[in-house]
Design a protein around this motif. Structure first.
Motif, PDB file in Angstrom:
ATOM      1  N   VAL A  71      38.707   0.081  26.620  1.00  0.00           N
ATOM      2  CA  VAL A  71      37.610  -0.782  27.070  1.00  0.00           C
ATOM      3  C   VAL A  71      36.991  -0.342  28.568  1.00  0.00           C
ATOM      4  CG1 VAL A  71      37.483  -3.349  27.654  1.00  0.00           C
ATOM      5  CG2 VAL A  71      38.470  -2.493  25.762  1.00  0.00           C
ATOM      6  N   PHE A  72      37.916   0.096  29.432  1.00  0.00           N
ATOM      7  CA  PHE A  72      37.737   0.386  30.705  1.00  0.00           C
ATOM      8  C   PHE A  72      36.529   1.364  30.809  1.00  0.00           C
ATOM      9  CE2 PHE A  72      38.334   3.379  34.256  1.00  0.00           C
ATOM     10  CZ  PHE A  72      38.108   2.799  35.093  1.00  0.00           C
ATOM     11  N   LEU A  73      36.538   2.473  29.899  1.00  0.00           N
ATOM     12  CA  LEU A  73      35.486   3.570  29.826  1.00  0.00           C
ATOM     13  C   LEU A  73      34.145   3.079  29.297  1.00  0.00           C
ATOM     14  CD1 LEU A  73      37.440   6.817  28.716  1.00  0.00           C
ATOM     15  CD2 LEU A  73      36.547   6.065  31.116  1.00  0.00           C
ATOM     16  N   VAL A  74      34.331   2.229  28.284  1.00  0.00           N
ATOM     17  CA  VAL A  74      33.092   1.863  27.811  1.00  0.00           C
ATOM     18  C   VAL A  74      32.383   0.731  28.698  1.00  0.00           C
ATOM     19  CG1 VAL A  74      32.196   0.223  25.767  1.00  0.00           C
ATOM     20  CG2 VAL A  74      33.784   1.958  25.249  1.00  0.00           C
ATOM     21  N   SER A  75      33.186  -0.065  29.371  1.00  0.00           N
ATOM     22  CA  SER A  75      32.507  -1.017  30.494  1.00  0.00           C
ATOM     23  C   SER A  75      31.993  -0.094  31.562  1.00  0.00           C
ATOM     24  CB  SER A  75      33.747  -2.014  30.972  1.00  0.00           C
ATOM     25  OG  SER A  75      34.724  -1.702  31.311  1.00  0.00           O
ATOM     26  N   LEU A  76      32.657   0.898  31.933  1.00  0.00           N
ATOM     27  CA  LEU A  76      32.170   1.665  33.037  1.00  0.00           C
ATOM     28  C   LEU A  76      30.702   2.468  32.537  1.00  0.00           C
ATOM     29  CD1 LEU A  76      32.575   3.137  35.609  1.00  0.00           C
ATOM     30  CD2 LEU A  76      34.115   4.751  34.637  1.00  0.00           C
ATOM     31  N   ALA A  77      30.692   2.778  31.510  1.00  0.00           N
ATOM     32  CA  ALA A  77      29.519   3.457  30.953  1.00  0.00           C
ATOM     33  C   ALA A  77      28.292   2.464  30.802  1.00  0.00           C
ATOM     34  CB  ALA A  77      29.786   4.086  29.604  1.00  0.00           C
ATOM     35  N   VAL A  78      28.638   1.330  30.683  1.00  0.00           N
ATOM     36  CA  VAL A  78      27.628   0.237  30.387  1.00  0.00           C
ATOM     37  C   VAL A  78      27.208  -0.006  31.743  1.00  0.00           C
ATOM     38  CG1 VAL A  78      27.108  -2.239  29.824  1.00  0.00           C
ATOM     39  CG2 VAL A  78      28.580  -0.683  28.247  1.00  0.00           C
ATOM     40  N   GLY A 107      31.748  -6.961  34.768  1.00  0.00           N
ATOM     41  CA  GLY A 107      32.777  -8.125  34.286  1.00  0.00           C
ATOM     42  C   GLY A 107      34.170  -7.816  33.718  1.00  0.00           C
ATOM     43  N   VAL A 108      33.854  -6.775  32.691  1.00  0.00           N
ATOM     44  CA  VAL A 108      35.083  -6.325  31.855  1.00  0.00           C
ATOM     45  C   VAL A 108      35.658  -5.449  32.853  1.00  0.00           C
ATOM     46  CG1 VAL A 108      35.720  -5.193  29.660  1.00  0.00           C
ATOM     47  CG2 VAL A 108      33.946  -6.931  29.844  1.00  0.00           C
ATOM     48  N   LEU A 109      35.013  -4.463  33.480  1.00  0.00           N
ATOM     49  CA  LEU A 109      35.467  -3.465  34.330  1.00  0.00           C
ATOM     50  C   LEU A 109      36.933  -3.691  35.172  1.00  0.00           C
ATOM     51  CD1 LEU A 109      34.889  -0.520  34.705  1.00  0.00           C
ATOM     52  CD2 LEU A 109      33.484  -1.005  36.963  1.00  0.00           C
ATOM     53  N   THR A 110      36.766  -4.682  36.165  1.00  0.00           N
ATOM     54  CA  THR A 110      38.098  -5.115  36.959  1.00  0.00           C
ATOM     55  C   THR A 110      39.098  -5.207  36.159  1.00  0.00           C
ATOM     56  OG1 THR A 110      36.405  -5.576  38.787  1.00  0.00           O
ATOM     57  CG2 THR A 110      38.677  -6.368  38.759  1.00  0.00           C
ATOM     58  N   PRO A 111      39.134  -6.273  35.233  1.00  0.00           N
ATOM     59  CA  PRO A 111      40.313  -6.557  34.372  1.00  0.00           C
ATOM     60  C   PRO A 111      41.031  -5.537  33.431  1.00  0.00           C
ATOM     61  CG  PRO A 111      38.766  -7.960  33.733  1.00  0.00           C
ATOM     62  CD  PRO A 111      38.144  -7.363  34.862  1.00  0.00           C
ATOM     63  N   ALA A 112      39.913  -4.890  32.954  1.00  0.00           N
ATOM     64  CA  ALA A 112      40.319  -3.843  31.981  1.00  0.00           C
ATOM     65  C   ALA A 112      41.015  -2.529  32.917  1.00  0.00           C
ATOM     66  CB  ALA A 112      39.435  -3.209  31.142  1.00  0.00           C
ATOM     67  N   GLY A 113      40.523  -2.338  34.067  1.00  0.00           N
ATOM     68  CA  GLY A 113      40.885  -1.179  34.813  1.00  0.00           C
ATOM     69  C   GLY A 113      42.383  -1.567  35.287  1.00  0.00           C
ATOM     70  N   LEU A 114      42.638  -2.850  35.819  1.00  0.00           N
ATOM     71  CA  LEU A 114      43.981  -3.275  36.212  1.00  0.00           C
ATOM     72  C   LEU A 114      44.949  -3.033  35.018  1.00  0.00           C
ATOM     73  CD1 LEU A 114      45.104  -4.460  39.124  1.00  0.00           C
ATOM     74  CD2 LEU A 114      44.705  -6.316  38.107  1.00  0.00           C
TER      75      LEU A 114
END
Length: 388
Positions: A71-78, A107-114
């Protein structure tokens, strides 16, 4: 592998942090280039904030379903793709639409990254790890206004978005190599599992604290939208000069993070909140009531970050005092989502007030922070009624 995971996470968080502040000093140039009035550029900000708030509640479910690293990588790509699209925008409507895409990734990047980082590091090492994470992710928003203003003046406002492309692409490629992409379990999406509104509605301290945080964010984001426009439009300043005036506000926020625990221990959370929000309202009103030079404005911006940063942190701590561990994650998601929506609302309200003049818009931002103080005072009254 842990240093590589940390490097990917910090790079992504720095990008996200930069994007929170890099656009503000460039908005005047964006409006001029796209042929709209300065105030009409406000959707560039609130569309991003609203998009972040809208997708943030599903981050936890996505991580459970597909795995935090994926999820982190997909959100980073988006997020990175959205940045590139923003740089290609041909009118205001396209830029706003691409900001929505960018916000959906952010919006997904921060919680998914943590979640990804905590999964990769054992609990006993997380506190030591925090010192490597806090400083770069706190400095990125501080550097955003200066970098955004300089890029707009030296090249084009489009570089405020293009700067994310090499960083984002490198982080995605590195993440594909070093991150564990397995994990995730099938989970049925149930709205009440994402946002436990029924349970949290009974906690008046949480609700009023969330309202106070949203109103404080509305005032702050509104001021950060209005002030660079006023500084460039009325005073003829450059985008770089506007960024340099905003820069100390983020430094004040950074200092607040180190001081808030000591301040609350000495004076108590209630007093820190009251002084911080009241002081923030006064500081927001000062540029509307008096003509200040560059250095007094920089000192004012530092003071804004210092007092508001401590107040909002104390609001968050006290708001969660009655939230049980079984609701903590989802309550935090709700808190952050509403705060983001508040920021977008503040930008929109202050943009409307610009029709009455920039100084009137700054007074609106001050009134929003004052309203946060009123909302939080209600929470204290509820707490005292329950615990006489």
């Amino acid at each position: 592998m842990r240093p590589a995971v940390l490097a990917v996470y910090v790079t992504a968080m720095c990008m996200n942090g930069l994007d929170a502040t890099i656009v503000n000093p460039a908005l005047f140039r964006i409006a001029a280039d796209l042929g709209v009035a300065p105030a009409a550029a406000n959707p560039v900000e609130w569309a991003f904030l609203a998009s972040v708030a809208a997708v943030m509640p599903v981050a936890g479910w996505l991580c459970d379903r597909y795995g935090a690293a994926r999820v982190f990588l997909v959100s980073l790509a988006v997020f990175t793709a959205g940045s590139g699209l923003c740089a290609l925008a041909w009118d205001l409507g396209s830029l706003v639409g691409f900001r929505v895409v960018q916000g959906a990734g952010g919006g997904v990047l921060t919680p998914a990254g943590l979640a990804m980082l905590f999964a990769a590091v054992p609990p006993e090492e997380r506190m030591r790890l925090s010192k490597y994470v806090v400083v770069p992710t706190a400095l990125a928003p501080a550097l955003g206004p200066v970098l955004g203003g300089w890029l707009a003046d030296a090249f084009s406002w489009r570089w405020a978005f293009l700067v994310n492309l090499p960083l984002g692409a490198a982080a995605v490629v590195a993440g594909l190599v070093v991150l564990p992409l397995s994990g995730g379990t099938p989970v049925r999406l149930v709205l009440r599992e994402l946002l436990p509104v029924r349970q949290l509605a009974a906690d008046q301290a949480f609700l009023r604290g969330t309202a106070a945080a949203a109103l404080a964010a509305a005032g702050l984001m509104g001021m950060l939208f209005v002030f660079p426009l006023m500084y460039q439009d009325l005073l003829g300043a450059s985008a770089t000069e506007a960024g340099l005036v905003l820069f100390p506000e983020a430094l004040g926020l950074l200092a607040a993070g180190f001081l808030v625990e000591r301040s609350c221990a000495r004076w108590g959370e209630r007093r820190v909140i009251a002084v911080g929000l009241a002081g923030g309202a006064v500081l927001f009103a000062l540029p509307a009531l008096a003509d200040l030079g560059p250095w007094p404005l920089r000192l004012l911006m530092f003071a804004v970050g210092l007092v508001l940063g401590q107040a909002v942190t104390a609001v968050q701590v006290t708001s969660f005092a009655g939230v049980g561990p079984e609701l903590m994650g989802r309550a935090m998601t709700l808190f952050q989502s509403v705060r983001m929506l508040g920021g977008g609302l503040g930008v929109g309200l202050c943009a409307l007030a610009i029709g009455l003049g920039y100084r009137a818009a700054l007074l609106v931002s001050a009134a929003l922070v004052a309203a946060a103080l009123t909302a939080r005072a209600g929470a204290h009254a509820v707490s005292e009624t329950r615990h006489p």
